[in-house]
Design a protein around this motif. Structure first.
Motif, PDB file in Angstrom:
ATOM      1  N   LEU A   1      -3.429   8.017   4.916  1.00  0.00           N
ATOM      2  CA  LEU A   1      -3.970   6.683   5.426  1.00  0.00           C
ATOM      3  C   LEU A   1      -4.586   6.832   6.546  1.00  0.00           C
ATOM      4  O   LEU A   1      -5.683   6.144   6.704  1.00  0.00           O
TER       5      LEU A   1
ATOM      6  N   VAL B   1      -8.070   2.296   0.466  1.00  0.00           N
ATOM      7  CA  VAL B   1      -6.732   2.775  -0.047  1.00  0.00           C
ATOM      8  C   VAL B   1      -6.694   3.594  -1.537  1.00  0.00           C
ATOM      9  O   VAL B   1      -6.135   4.468  -1.843  1.00  0.00           O
TER      10      VAL B   1
ATOM     11  N   VAL C   1       0.717  -1.244  -0.069  1.00  0.00           N
ATOM     12  CA  VAL C   1       0.082   0.092  -0.024  1.00  0.00           C
ATOM     13  C   VAL C   1       0.874   1.134  -0.041  1.00  0.00           C
ATOM     14  O   VAL C   1       0.625   2.247  -0.660  1.00  0.00           O
TER      15      VAL C   1
END
Length: 227
Positions: free
Chosen positions: A126, A150, A99
């Motif tokens: 995030l 995400v 990620v």
């Protein structure tokens, strides 16, 4: 009066030589959430593609995030897109990296070079989507809802004035869809980011009511009655 982020006036939208949408008049303001609905093939995607510079506006007037759509060339498209965030139905994450590295890839591609600033920005986005501790994960290790978060974090990287979300709940179960909707409304309300969300999911429209724009028979109908 809130800043106008999207303004289309008497815009004709084409795919090739085919006129898809005629005489489009649409304004979206800072922090506003707008649903875009309509049958498949009725022009939703063509409208979104015009807003992010994939289709050029040939007739009428259009401004998006301060960019004149009549003046946008292929060279200017990247600069327009730095002011936009696009959220996809199928996530479109790079499956061979974490990620964190997915987000870093986007930052580097849009001109970021300072490693510390990139780290701070990745942690920030995030955190906003509730995945602060998930940066080390690979996409295949995450649920569909987490992958969509995400995708939204990626859309927030360059602090966009506008997020274009194309069927963001299309592949999600109802509970996860509700979480994504709450997140998108939160981003619009708390960060002043305008959100245009194309959807076929009338359940979420009923549960999370907002202004609704409909493509139908070559027209864009504002505040259309869709139920």
């Amino acid at each position: 009066m809130a800043e106008v982020i999207v303004s289309l006036q008497h815009a004709n939208i084409y795919q090739g030589d085919n006129l898809i949408l005629q005489d489009v008049n649409l304004s979206v303001h800072k922090g506003e959430f707008v649903y875009l609905v309509g049958k498949t093939g009725a022009g939703k995607s063509s409208l979104l593609k015009t807003l992010y510079g994939d289709l050029f506006l040939r007739q009428g007037d259009g401004m998006v995030a301060g960019f004149n759509l009549r003046d946008v060339s292929w060279k200017k498209v990247p600069y327009l897109r730095r002011n936009l965030g696009v959220v996809f139905q199928d996530f479109q994450l790079l499956t061979d990296r974490t990620v964190y590295d997915n987000l870093k890839f986007v930052l580097k591609a849009t001109g970021w070079t300072n490693q510390q600033l990139m780290n701070e920005k990745i942690e920030d986005v995030l955190d906003k989507v509730g995945l602060r501790a998930k940066g080390f994960k690979m996409p295949f290790e995450m649920s569909g809802g987490e992958q969509q978060r995400v995708d939204i974090a990626r859309a927030l990287l360059n602090s966009p004035k506008l997020i274009l979300a194309d069927e963001p709940t299309g592949n999600l179960d109802p509970e996860t869809s509700d979480e994504i909707m709450q997140l998108l409304f939160y981003i619009a309300r708390d960060y002043g980011t305008a959100v245009i969300m194309a959807t076929h999911d009338y359940r979420v429209i009923q549960k999370f009511p907002a202004r609704t724009v409909k493509t139908e028979r070559g027209k864009v109908l504002d505040n259309a009655s869709v139920f």
